[in-house]
Design an enzyme around this catalytic site. Structure first.
Site, PDB file in Angstrom:
ATOM      1  N   ARG A 222       0.811  -1.229   0.000  1.00 33.94           N
ATOM      2  CA  ARG A 222       0.000   0.000   0.000  1.00 33.94           C
ATOM      3  C   ARG A 222       0.838   1.270   0.000  1.00 33.94           C
ATOM      4  O   ARG A 222       0.357   2.348   0.340  1.00 33.94           O
ATOM      5  CB  ARG A 222      -0.961   0.046   1.193  1.00 33.94           C
TER       6      ARG A 222
ATOM      7  N   LYS B 290       2.484  11.429 -11.444  1.00 33.90           N
ATOM      8  CA  LYS B 290       1.653  10.460 -12.164  1.00 33.90           C
ATOM      9  C   LYS B 290       2.436   9.179 -12.391  1.00 33.90           C
ATOM     10  O   LYS B 290       3.597   9.215 -12.789  1.00 33.90           O
ATOM     11  CB  LYS B 290       1.208  11.010 -13.517  1.00 33.90           C
TER      12      LYS B 290
ATOM     13  N   GLU C  87       8.819  17.060 -25.719  1.00 33.50           N
ATOM     14  CA  GLU C  87       8.163  17.510 -24.477  1.00 33.50           C
ATOM     15  C   GLU C  87       8.703  18.877 -24.046  1.00 33.50           C
ATOM     16  O   GLU C  87       7.985  19.662 -23.421  1.00 33.50           O
ATOM     17  CB  GLU C  87       8.344  16.477 -23.346  1.00 33.50           C
TER      18      GLU C  87
ATOM     19  N   LYS D  10       6.285  22.853 -16.120  1.00 29.48           N
ATOM     20  CA  LYS D  10       5.498  21.739 -15.578  1.00 29.48           C
ATOM     21  C   LYS D  10       5.315  21.881 -14.070  1.00 29.48           C
ATOM     22  O   LYS D  10       4.227  21.673 -13.546  1.00 29.48           O
ATOM     23  CB  LYS D  10       6.141  20.394 -15.925  1.00 29.48           C
TER      24      LYS D  10
ATOM     25  N   GLU E 237      -5.044  17.138 -11.245  1.00 29.27           N
ATOM     26  CA  GLU E 237      -5.715  17.340 -12.533  1.00 29.27           C
ATOM     27  C   GLU E 237      -7.226  17.469 -12.420  1.00 29.27           C
ATOM     28  O   GLU E 237      -7.979  16.751 -13.058  1.00 29.27           O
ATOM     29  CB  GLU E 237      -5.332  16.227 -13.530  1.00 29.27           C
TER      30      GLU E 237
ATOM     31  N   ARG F  88      -4.379  21.418 -14.917  1.00 24.43           N
ATOM     32  CA  ARG F  88      -3.256  20.547 -15.264  1.00 24.43           C
ATOM     33  C   ARG F  88      -3.429  19.886 -16.626  1.00 24.43           C
ATOM     34  O   ARG F  88      -2.446  19.470 -17.252  1.00 24.43           O
ATOM     35  CB  ARG F  88      -3.034  19.485 -14.171  1.00 24.43           C
TER      36      ARG F  88
ATOM     37  N   ASN G  72      -1.527  18.216 -21.460  1.00 23.01           N
ATOM     38  CA  ASN G  72      -1.881  17.151 -22.405  1.00 23.01           C
ATOM     39  C   ASN G  72      -1.829  17.586 -23.860  1.00 23.01           C
ATOM     40  O   ASN G  72      -2.167  16.800 -24.749  1.00 23.01           O
ATOM     41  CB  ASN G  72      -3.293  16.643 -22.113  1.00 23.01           C
TER      42      ASN G  72
ATOM     43  N   HIS H 189      -1.206  15.208 -26.744  1.00 18.64           N
ATOM     44  CA  HIS H 189      -1.231  13.845 -26.215  1.00 18.64           C
ATOM     45  C   HIS H 189      -2.494  13.057 -26.549  1.00 18.64           C
ATOM     46  O   HIS H 189      -2.464  11.829 -26.521  1.00 18.64           O
ATOM     47  CB  HIS H 189      -1.019  13.854 -24.699  1.00 18.64           C
TER      48      HIS H 189
ATOM     49  N   HIS I 263      -1.188   9.831 -27.977  1.00 17.45           N
ATOM     50  CA  HIS I 263      -1.425   8.533 -27.329  1.00 17.45           C
ATOM     51  C   HIS I 263      -2.148   7.573 -28.275  1.00 17.45           C
ATOM     52  O   HIS I 263      -1.851   6.376 -28.307  1.00 17.45           O
ATOM     53  CB  HIS I 263      -2.263   8.711 -26.059  1.00 17.45           C
TER      54      HIS I 263
ATOM     55  N   HIS J 118       6.916   7.515 -27.764  1.00 16.61           N
ATOM     56  CA  HIS J 118       6.099   8.562 -27.158  1.00 16.61           C
ATOM     57  C   HIS J 118       6.419   9.970 -27.673  1.00 16.61           C
ATOM     58  O   HIS J 118       5.527  10.699 -28.104  1.00 16.61           O
ATOM     59  CB  HIS J 118       6.236   8.499 -25.628  1.00 16.61           C
TER      60      HIS J 118
HETATM   61  N1  LIG Z   1       4.324  10.158 -15.611  1.00 16.99           N
HETATM   62  C1  LIG Z   1       4.370  11.192 -16.433  1.00 16.99           C
HETATM   63  O1  LIG Z   1       4.001  12.298 -16.052  1.00 16.99           O
HETATM   64  C2  LIG Z   1       4.887  11.012 -17.821  1.00 16.99           C
HETATM   65  C3  LIG Z   1       5.163  12.146 -18.576  1.00 16.99           C
HETATM   66  C4  LIG Z   1       5.672  11.974 -19.868  1.00 16.99           C
HETATM   67  C5  LIG Z   1       5.898  10.707 -20.348  1.00 16.99           C
HETATM   68  N2  LIG Z   1       5.612   9.623 -19.595  1.00 16.99           N
HETATM   69  C6  LIG Z   1       5.870   8.267 -20.108  1.00 16.99           C
HETATM   70  O2  LIG Z   1       7.257   8.134 -20.341  1.00 16.99           O
HETATM   71  C7  LIG Z   1       7.453   7.112 -21.330  1.00 16.99           C
HETATM   72  C8  LIG Z   1       8.516   7.549 -22.314  1.00 16.99           C
HETATM   73  O3  LIG Z   1       9.709   7.800 -21.620  1.00 16.99           O
HETATM   74  P1  LIG Z   1      11.142   7.770 -22.344  1.00 16.99           P
HETATM   75  O4  LIG Z   1      11.053   8.508 -23.609  1.00 16.99           O
HETATM   76  O5  LIG Z   1      12.120   8.156 -21.326  1.00 16.99           O
HETATM   77  O6  LIG Z   1      11.258   6.243 -22.785  1.00 16.99           O
HETATM   78  P2  LIG Z   1      12.025   4.988 -22.178  1.00 16.99           P
HETATM   79  O7  LIG Z   1      11.891   4.925 -20.719  1.00 16.99           O
HETATM   80  O8  LIG Z   1      11.521   3.848 -22.975  1.00 16.99           O
HETATM   81  O9  LIG Z   1      13.552   5.268 -22.566  1.00 16.99           O
HETATM   82  C9  LIG Z   1      13.938   5.356 -23.917  1.00 16.99           C
HETATM   83  C10 LIG Z   1      15.110   4.433 -24.242  1.00 16.99           C
HETATM   84  O10 LIG Z   1      16.302   5.001 -23.701  1.00 16.99           O
HETATM   85  C11 LIG Z   1      17.054   4.003 -22.993  1.00 16.99           C
HETATM   86  N3  LIG Z   1      17.821   4.746 -22.002  1.00 16.99           N
HETATM   87  C12 LIG Z   1      17.395   5.229 -20.821  1.00 16.99           C
HETATM   88  N4  LIG Z   1      18.350   5.987 -20.257  1.00 16.99           N
HETATM   89  C13 LIG Z   1      19.404   5.982 -21.099  1.00 16.99           C
HETATM   90  C14 LIG Z   1      20.686   6.597 -21.084  1.00 16.99           C
HETATM   91  N5  LIG Z   1      21.033   7.429 -20.108  1.00 16.99           N
HETATM   92  N6  LIG Z   1      21.508   6.380 -22.133  1.00 16.99           N
HETATM   93  C15 LIG Z   1      21.129   5.586 -23.161  1.00 16.99           C
HETATM   94  N7  LIG Z   1      19.935   4.988 -23.239  1.00 16.99           N
HETATM   95  C16 LIG Z   1      19.088   5.189 -22.220  1.00 16.99           C
HETATM   96  C17 LIG Z   1      16.020   3.047 -22.507  1.00 16.99           C
HETATM   97  O11 LIG Z   1      16.578   1.773 -22.314  1.00 16.99           O
HETATM   98  C18 LIG Z   1      15.002   3.045 -23.651  1.00 16.99           C
HETATM   99  O12 LIG Z   1      15.388   2.124 -24.620  1.00 16.99           O
HETATM  100  C19 LIG Z   1       6.100   6.866 -21.964  1.00 16.99           C
HETATM  101  O13 LIG Z   1       5.593   5.638 -21.498  1.00 16.99           O
HETATM  102  C20 LIG Z   1       5.244   8.003 -21.440  1.00 16.99           C
HETATM  103  O14 LIG Z   1       3.881   7.645 -21.341  1.00 16.99           O
HETATM  104  C21 LIG Z   1       5.135   9.759 -18.339  1.00 16.99           C
HETATM  105 ZN   LIG Z   2       4.282  13.041 -22.879  1.00 15.83          ZN
END
Ligand SMILES: NC(=O)c1ccc[n+]([C@@H]2O[C@H](COP(=O)([O-])OP(=O)(O)OC[C@H]3O[C@@H](n4cnc5c(N)ncnc54)[C@H](O)[C@@H]3O)[C@@H](O)[C@H]2O)c1
Ligand SMILES: [Zn+2]
Length: 368
Positions: free
Chosen positions: A120, A142, A184, A225, A235, A239, A243, A246, A250, A262
């Protein structure tokens, strides 16, 4: 290294350290009550930068357990969450542990959901390793898992004890992942910082090189942000401006089974939604053109070749929907979003969205 404050009503305030060497702040944020670190880490980030993190964690915690996350969006699944939770149970990880998330947005969303649900709730730290995770996923509490119906449909709000955003880790990012993060950054400029948008335009194609974003610009994007989240952490309204791009983004990700990553999906999504914004909320056409031009300069897609009908079912599950209507967060000009008067999101009928999608698809530019 900047220290930024993340505070909002109903949320315990925490610090975000941003800059090269931010990982050195680990002892400063580590609580003496945490005896064990459960490190939930992206496998690639661990291979490239694990030694630096493990060394620092071992200096703080009595023990460190490592839980590897296979790279890729597919890891944001119920199956991966369950597998990690069961392994942590086998290892007798209890509430005296701190969950340390190390990786990109995928790992942070998954690990955050684990922190929200395991026993939890477990304290957690976020150590983002991608540009996208630094500028977006590590901020705002989030957490989420995907379902076949769509992205982020299962999740919880769970704020970390601290965020350590070490920009020195970004040098190893492949160009594609780097440019995805730039999408972003651009989004945050459109949402709330017209001056940041101008500076990004001035820097132009230089920014395509991984690690090339000036720390001051990155901090501006992070602040947009932080400020939006501070005013509406859960949200209830405002907030949702974050989006922008998105709703369509998405749907494009889901429709292509995440073959479009993404950041790229959000870039194409912003271009399409800007088209709608011109029609619906009076975004000047010149602003739309500047947005499309900047995205293209940064090596990001501004349209997609897939037929609009393939997005259809995925638009139906967007979390902003109300009374059956698709709702978009739209800019009225660069740096400013349609606001409280429209309820922060604007109802858009499917025909208008199709028109915008098809207008973009027919435009010259990079497709995904
Ligand atoms: N929670 C939130 O508020 C929020 C906001 C925006 C995006 N997201 C989510 O984030 C995700 C996308 O994140 P992302 O773009 O970081 O993708 P990811 O986590 O898949 O990372 C991208 C790639 O980079 C590699 N990698 C990570 N760090 C590295 C480094 N330092 N050097 C080399 N390679 C590295 C990873 O192995 C992966 O293959 C989506 O699922 C999206 O929905 C969440
Ligand atoms: Zn995003």
């Amino acid at each position: 290294v900047f220290r930024l404050r993340c505070a909002a009503s109903g949320v315990a305030a925490h610090s975000l350290w941003l800059g090269p060497g931010a990982l050195d702040r680990l002892p400063a944020v580590w609580r003496p009550t945490w005896r064990v670190a459960a490190l939930v880490a992206d496998r690639t980030a661990l291979r490239l930068h694990g030694a630096a993190v493990l060394r620092r964690l071992r200096a703080c915690a009595g023990g460190v357990r490592v839980y590897e996350v296979p790279p890729g969006e597919r890891s944001k699944s119920v199956a991966t969450w369950l597998r990690l939770a069961d392994r942590m149970l086998d290892d007798r990880i209890d509430r005296a542990a701190c969950l340390v998330a190390f990786g990109g947005g995928v790992t942070l969303d998954l690990a955050g959901f684990l922190a929200a649900t395991y026993l939890r709730g477990l304290d957690h730290l976020l150590l983002p390793t991608t540009l996208l995770a630094i500028v977006d996923a590590s901020i705002g509490g989030k957490t989420a898992l995907n379902r076949p119906a769509g992205k982020n449909l299962i999740g919880a709000f769970r704020f970390p004890v601290a965020v350590l955003s070490d920009t020195a880790l970004l040098d190893t990012l492949p160009p594609r992942a780097w440019c995805g993060g730039l999408a972003e950054v651009v989004k945050h400029a459109v949402v709330g910082d017209a001056e940041l948008f101008r500076r990004l335009e001035r820097a132009g194609g230089e920014l395509r090189r991984p690690g090339s974003l000036d720390l001051a610009l990155l901090a501006r994007a992070v602040r947009v942000k932080l400020e939006v989240v501070a005013r509406d952490p859960f949200e209830r309204g405002r907030r949702s401006v974050l989006n922008f791009g998105h709703t369509v983004g998405h749907a494009l990700e889901a429709a292509t089974g995440h073959r479009v990553p993404h950041g790229a999906a959000v870039a194409a999504g912003m271009a399409v939604e800007a088209e709608v914004a011109v029609e619906r909320v009076g975004l000047p056409a010149a602003d739309r053109d500047r947005l499309v031009a900047l995205l293209e300069t940064l090596g990001l897609p501004t349209r997609s070749g897939i037929p609009f009908d393939r997005l259809g079912p995925h638009l139906e599950v967007d979390k902003k929907r109300r009374d059956g209507a698709i709702r978009l967060s739209l800019p009225t000009r660069l740096g400013r979003m349609a606001g409280a008067r429209t309820g922060w999101t604007v109802a858009v009928d499917r025909a208008a969205l199709r028109r915008a999608w098809e207008r973009r698809a027919a435009a010259p530019g990079r497709a995904r």
